[in-house]
Design a protein around this motif. Structure first.
Motif, PDB file in Angstrom:
ATOM      1  N   ARG A   1      65.303  32.675  67.330  1.00  0.00           N
ATOM      2  CA  ARG A   1      66.761  32.789  67.254  1.00  0.00           C
ATOM      3  C   ARG A   1      67.070  33.811  66.168  1.00  0.00           C
ATOM      4  N   VAL A   2      67.927  34.784  66.486  1.00  0.00           N
ATOM      5  CA  VAL A   2      68.292  35.775  65.469  1.00  0.00           C
ATOM      6  C   VAL A   2      69.581  35.333  64.785  1.00  0.00           C
ATOM      7  N   VAL A   3      69.585  35.458  63.460  1.00  0.00           N
ATOM      8  CA  VAL A   3      70.759  35.050  62.683  1.00  0.00           C
ATOM      9  C   VAL A   3      71.223  36.235  61.848  1.00  0.00           C
ATOM     10  N   GLY A   4      72.529  36.292  61.584  1.00  0.00           N
ATOM     11  CA  GLY A   4      73.064  37.331  60.703  1.00  0.00           C
ATOM     12  C   GLY A   4      73.306  36.732  59.332  1.00  0.00           C
ATOM     13  N   SER A   5      74.559  36.737  58.878  1.00  0.00           N
ATOM     14  CA  SER A   5      74.880  36.142  57.576  1.00  0.00           C
ATOM     15  C   SER A   5      75.138  34.643  57.694  1.00  0.00           C
ATOM     16  N   ALA A   6      74.928  34.074  58.878  1.00  0.00           N
ATOM     17  CA  ALA A   6      75.101  32.627  59.122  1.00  0.00           C
ATOM     18  C   ALA A   6      76.511  32.147  58.782  1.00  0.00           C
ATOM     19  N   LEU A   7      77.489  32.991  59.035  1.00  0.00           N
ATOM     20  CA  LEU A   7      78.877  32.617  58.726  1.00  0.00           C
ATOM     21  C   LEU A   7      79.505  31.767  59.821  1.00  0.00           C
ATOM     22  N   SER A   8      78.975  31.874  61.043  1.00  0.00           N
ATOM     23  CA  SER A   8      79.650  31.230  62.172  1.00  0.00           C
ATOM     24  C   SER A   8      79.854  29.742  61.907  1.00  0.00           C
ATOM     25  N   PRO A   9      81.088  29.268  62.051  1.00  0.00           N
ATOM     26  CA  PRO A   9      81.388  27.871  61.749  1.00  0.00           C
ATOM     27  C   PRO A   9      80.558  26.893  62.570  1.00  0.00           C
TER      28      PRO A   9
ATOM     29  N   ALA B   1      87.912  41.435  59.982  1.00  0.00           N
ATOM     30  CA  ALA B   1      88.116  39.988  59.951  1.00  0.00           C
ATOM     31  C   ALA B   1      88.581  39.641  58.536  1.00  0.00           C
ATOM     32  N   SER B   2      88.801  38.369  58.269  1.00  0.00           N
ATOM     33  CA  SER B   2      89.334  38.012  56.950  1.00  0.00           C
ATOM     34  C   SER B   2      88.290  38.183  55.852  1.00  0.00           C
ATOM     35  N   ILE B   3      87.008  38.165  56.213  1.00  0.00           N
ATOM     36  CA  ILE B   3      85.953  38.401  55.229  1.00  0.00           C
ATOM     37  C   ILE B   3      85.096  39.572  55.709  1.00  0.00           C
TER      38      ILE B   3
ATOM     39  N   GLY C   1      76.446  39.488  73.078  1.00  0.00           N
ATOM     40  CA  GLY C   1      75.339  38.719  73.657  1.00  0.00           C
ATOM     41  C   GLY C   1      75.036  37.424  72.935  1.00  0.00           C
ATOM     42  N   LEU C   2      75.744  37.125  71.838  1.00  0.00           N
ATOM     43  CA  LEU C   2      75.499  35.905  71.052  1.00  0.00           C
ATOM     44  C   LEU C   2      74.017  35.762  70.691  1.00  0.00           C
ATOM     45  N   GLY C   3      73.329  36.880  70.593  1.00  0.00           N
ATOM     46  CA  GLY C   3      71.918  36.838  70.203  1.00  0.00           C
ATOM     47  C   GLY C   3      71.010  36.327  71.302  1.00  0.00           C
TER      48      GLY C   3
ATOM     49  N   VAL D   1      67.352  41.108  70.075  1.00  0.00           N
ATOM     50  CA  VAL D   1      67.791  41.395  68.703  1.00  0.00           C
ATOM     51  C   VAL D   1      68.428  42.780  68.686  1.00  0.00           C
ATOM     52  N   VAL D   2      69.677  42.854  68.278  1.00  0.00           N
ATOM     53  CA  VAL D   2      70.320  44.159  68.120  1.00  0.00           C
ATOM     54  C   VAL D   2      69.744  44.770  66.850  1.00  0.00           C
ATOM     55  N   SER D   3      69.172  45.966  66.968  1.00  0.00           N
ATOM     56  CA  SER D   3      68.570  46.546  65.764  1.00  0.00           C
ATOM     57  C   SER D   3      69.395  47.701  65.219  1.00  0.00           C
TER      58      SER D   3
ATOM     59  N   ALA E   1      83.858  39.537  66.994  1.00  0.00           N
ATOM     60  CA  ALA E   1      84.788  39.171  65.914  1.00  0.00           C
ATOM     61  C   ALA E   1      86.079  39.973  66.056  1.00  0.00           C
ATOM     62  N   HIS E   2      87.119  39.438  65.473  1.00  0.00           N
ATOM     63  CA  HIS E   2      88.443  40.036  65.652  1.00  0.00           C
ATOM     64  C   HIS E   2      89.193  40.035  64.338  1.00  0.00           C
ATOM     65  N   GLY E   3      90.135  40.951  64.236  1.00  0.00           N
ATOM     66  CA  GLY E   3      91.102  40.883  63.149  1.00  0.00           C
ATOM     67  C   GLY E   3      92.412  40.441  63.764  1.00  0.00           C
TER      68      GLY E   3
HETATM   69  C1  LIG Z   1      85.507  32.344  55.710  1.00  0.00           C
HETATM   70  C2  LIG Z   1      85.318  32.893  57.090  1.00  0.00           C
HETATM   71  C3  LIG Z   1      86.305  33.689  57.649  1.00  0.00           C
HETATM   72  C4  LIG Z   1      86.147  34.215  58.933  1.00  0.00           C
HETATM   73  N1  LIG Z   1      87.127  35.002  59.454  1.00  0.00           N
HETATM   74  C5  LIG Z   1      86.992  35.515  60.691  1.00  0.00           C
HETATM   75  C6  LIG Z   1      87.986  36.366  61.255  1.00  0.00           C
HETATM   76  O1  LIG Z   1      88.983  36.663  60.631  1.00  0.00           O
HETATM   77  N2  LIG Z   1      87.766  36.849  62.502  1.00  0.00           N
HETATM   78  C7  LIG Z   1      86.643  36.542  63.223  1.00  0.00           C
HETATM   79  O2  LIG Z   1      86.496  37.010  64.346  1.00  0.00           O
HETATM   80  N3  LIG Z   1      85.700  35.743  62.716  1.00  0.00           N
HETATM   81  C8  LIG Z   1      85.854  35.233  61.475  1.00  0.00           C
HETATM   82  N4  LIG Z   1      84.870  34.429  60.963  1.00  0.00           N
HETATM   83  C9  LIG Z   1      83.691  34.199  61.777  1.00  0.00           C
HETATM   84  C10 LIG Z   1      82.683  35.305  61.492  1.00  0.00           C
HETATM   85  O3  LIG Z   1      83.301  36.561  61.449  1.00  0.00           O
HETATM   86  C11 LIG Z   1      81.681  35.371  62.585  1.00  0.00           C
HETATM   87  O4  LIG Z   1      81.106  34.130  62.725  1.00  0.00           O
HETATM   88  C12 LIG Z   1      80.697  36.454  62.163  1.00  0.00           C
HETATM   89  O5  LIG Z   1      81.081  37.673  62.768  1.00  0.00           O
HETATM   90  C13 LIG Z   1      79.333  36.194  62.352  1.00  0.00           C
HETATM   91  O6  LIG Z   1      78.582  37.165  61.614  1.00  0.00           O
HETATM   92  P1  LIG Z   1      77.227  36.719  60.961  1.00  0.00           P
HETATM   93  O7  LIG Z   1      76.534  37.949  60.507  1.00  0.00           O
HETATM   94  O8  LIG Z   1      77.453  35.667  59.950  1.00  0.00           O
HETATM   95  O9  LIG Z   1      76.480  36.125  62.232  1.00  0.00           O
HETATM   96  P2  LIG Z   1      75.824  34.660  62.455  1.00  0.00           P
HETATM   97  O10 LIG Z   1      76.853  33.613  62.273  1.00  0.00           O
HETATM   98  O11 LIG Z   1      74.605  34.573  61.649  1.00  0.00           O
HETATM   99  O12 LIG Z   1      75.441  34.780  63.994  1.00  0.00           O
HETATM  100  C14 LIG Z   1      76.443  34.842  64.971  1.00  0.00           C
HETATM  101  C15 LIG Z   1      75.832  35.154  66.331  1.00  0.00           C
HETATM  102  O13 LIG Z   1      75.378  36.501  66.341  1.00  0.00           O
HETATM  103  C16 LIG Z   1      74.003  36.553  66.705  1.00  0.00           C
HETATM  104  N5  LIG Z   1      73.399  37.645  65.938  1.00  0.00           N
HETATM  105  C17 LIG Z   1      73.465  37.883  64.609  1.00  0.00           C
HETATM  106  N6  LIG Z   1      72.799  39.008  64.297  1.00  0.00           N
HETATM  107  C18 LIG Z   1      72.288  39.489  65.457  1.00  0.00           C
HETATM  108  C19 LIG Z   1      71.489  40.612  65.808  1.00  0.00           C
HETATM  109  N7  LIG Z   1      71.061  41.504  64.902  1.00  0.00           N
HETATM  110  N8  LIG Z   1      71.138  40.769  67.103  1.00  0.00           N
HETATM  111  C20 LIG Z   1      71.542  39.891  68.051  1.00  0.00           C
HETATM  112  N9  LIG Z   1      72.299  38.822  67.775  1.00  0.00           N
HETATM  113  C21 LIG Z   1      72.669  38.621  66.501  1.00  0.00           C
HETATM  114  C22 LIG Z   1      73.447  35.184  66.372  1.00  0.00           C
HETATM  115  O14 LIG Z   1      72.330  34.864  67.172  1.00  0.00           O
HETATM  116  C23 LIG Z   1      74.635  34.290  66.684  1.00  0.00           C
HETATM  117  O15 LIG Z   1      74.681  34.006  68.057  1.00  0.00           O
HETATM  118  C24 LIG Z   1      84.983  33.918  59.678  1.00  0.00           C
HETATM  119  C25 LIG Z   1      83.977  33.123  59.122  1.00  0.00           C
HETATM  120  C26 LIG Z   1      84.137  32.612  57.837  1.00  0.00           C
HETATM  121  C27 LIG Z   1      83.062  31.764  57.260  1.00  0.00           C
END
Ligand SMILES: Cc1cc2nc3c(=O)[nH]c(=O)nc-3n(C[C@H](O)[C@H](O)[C@H](O)COP(=O)(O)OP(=O)(O)OC[C@H]3O[C@@H](n4cnc5c(N)ncnc54)[C@H](O)[C@@H]3O)c2cc1C
Length: 401
Positions: free
Chosen positions: A117-125, A180-182, A239-241, A245-247, A195-197
């Motif tokens: 499973r590929v993860v980014g900054s793990a921000l997704s709620p 986005a907000s962050i 693609g939700l990962g 892996v998007v490189s 993601a969206h603004g």
């Molecule tokens: C405080 C806060 C505020 C936020 N505000 C907004 C907002 O305003 N608008 C909005 O749209 N979202 C918002 N979000 C959600 C956040 O923007 C998304 O969850 C974020 O874009 C995910 O990025 P990430 O790097 O953390 O990915 P992760 O949460 O780590 O992963 C998200 C998905 O992307 C996939 N992925 C990650 N990297 C890759 C890669 N290299 N190749 C293939 N797949 C990959 C993962 O498998 C997973 O399915 C917010 C989140 C928080 C915590």
């Protein structure tokens, strides 16, 4: 899509030939269809077949873990998402520092029938990037590869974070179309979730993707764009990962610009009445404060040409936070007036809610103080779009999407 599938199968032989010819390099765009979609799916089926369970699999998995460590994999990691609502203990955790290593890892794990499973900054709620199987994080593949000032495009490795990309664009007078907000997201995660603004007429960020490289378990690295495997490109942008892996990603940018932000409060009835009018702003968001009739409205529009004077004085944050500060000091002896004076809005609200988060009466009182904060925060602000469009979400939170 059956039509497309047939086409893909028909030209398969050609695809296989290319595979052998190109070895592990990025698969260049070929004018002939190579049925990538079908072959990707078949790759997944093959992996699934391996997982259908035999003692051989267990032996393979054990061997894979050992060799995974030779590819930089570590064990014993515990990963949680930003809001600490989801947690995973992956068997193996990879943080490759080059796309070539990503390719080797995926190839190796694919051969072993192991999921990654590929993860980014793990921000997704919802913790969508977390897994107890293997995980791969692109944080060390974070280079800004190039900026094409003429085409207004930037090419980055997928682990680059949004805030780093913004800074790299600044000297070129460019910026991303929306935020986005962050800005902590990795570009991979940013686009993969679409993601969206704010802004009714601005598309989500995946629509700014001009080209991308996707590293897949079965086919290695594939280049995708509107001209190169367009249907897979459209799907893989969000693609939700799940497709690989998007490189690397090329994003369309816009000229850097300043925005005028207006913050004001309305009642819910006023919002209903004015909604269409509010939507006409380039960016607009609402924040309703539950248990009150206060809705915060924030609009942003391009700074008009020529001199622009603020129509109202800048907000006095110390004055605005006073209701929250006073409530906090009244409700707990552990925070002094002195301590409270150094806390900003989000810190005050967090500290207040933490005192009794499940008491409705308490939350109502905190929210009333917050509504007062926003009434005192009405005003105008001018700054670069990236600084205006990001905003303080306010501490840990459960997000329902
Ligand atoms: C405080 C806060 C505020 C936020 N505000 C907004 C907002 O305003 N608008 C909005 O749209 N979202 C918002 N979000 C959600 C956040 O923007 C998304 O969850 C974020 O874009 C995910 O990025 P990430 O790097 O953390 O990915 P992760 O949460 O780590 O992963 C998200 C998905 O992307 C996939 N992925 C990650 N990297 C890759 C890669 N290299 N190749 C293939 N797949 C990959 C993962 O498998 C997973 O399915 C917010 C989140 C928080 C915590």
């Amino acid at each position: 899509d059956e039509g497309e599938g047939g086409e893909g199968e028909g030209s398969e032989g050609e695809g296989e030939g290319e595979d052998q010819g190109q070895g592990e390099g990025v698969r260049a765009c070929s004018p002939a269809r190579i049925g990538l979609m079908h072959r990707l799916l078949r790759g997944r089926t093959a992996a699934a077949a391996l997982v259908t369970g035999s003692s051989l699999l267990a032996a393979r998995a054990a061997a894979a873990t050992e060799s995974a460590e030779q590819l930089g994999g570590t064990r014993g990691e515990v990963v949680s998402n930003w809001s600490a609502t989801h947690e995973a203990s992956p068997e193996v955790y990879f943080e490759p520092d080059s796309p070539a290593l990503v390719e080797r890892i995926l190839h190796f794990m694919h051969e072993a029938g192991r999921r990654v499973r590929v993860v980014g900054s793990a921000l997704s709620p919802n913790g969508i990037g977390l897994s107890n199987d293997a995980m791969l994080n692109m944080a060390h593949c974070d280079a800004i590869v190039s900026v094409d000032a003429k085409a207004k495009q930037v090419t980055v490795r997928a682990g680059a974070r949004v805030k780093e990309v913004v800074e790299a664009l600044r000297p070129y007078g460019l910026t991303l179309q929306n935020y986005a907000s962050i800005a902590e997201q990795q570009i991979g995660g940013f686009i993969q979730v679409g993601a969206h603004g704010t802004g009714a007429s601005i598309p989500p960020v995946d629509e700014q993707v001009v080209a991308m490289t996707l590293i897949t378990p079965a086919l290695g690295a594939i280049q995708l764009s509107a001209d190169c495997e367009p249907s897979l490109f459209r799907l893989a942008r969000v693609g939700l990962g799940a497709l690989g892996v998007v490189s690397e990603v090329t994003l369309q940018c816009v000229p850097a610009h300043k925005l005028v932000q207006r913050t004001f409060v309305e009642s819910r009835a006023e919002v209903v009445k004015n909604h269409e009018k509010h939507l006409a702003h380039q960016h607009m968001r609402y924040m309703w404060i539950p248990h009150t009739d206060t809705v915060v409205v924030v609009t942003c529009d391009p700074l008009p040409a020529g001199d622009h004077k603020l129509s109202v004085p800048e907000v006095d944050e110390f004055h605005a936070t006073a209701p929250l500060r006073e409530l906090l000091v009244k409700r707990t002896a552990s925070v002094s007036h002195e301590d409270a004076r150094s806390m900003n809005f989000a810190q005050l609200r967090d500290a207040l809610l933490a005192l009794d988060p499940l008491s409705k009466a308490h939350v109502v009182e905190v929210n009333k103080a917050e509504a007062l904060f926003w009434e005192r925060s009405q005003g105008e602000r001018i700054d670069w779009s990236d600084r205006i469009l990001g905003f303080e979400c306010g501490g840990q939170q459960w997000v329902s999407e």
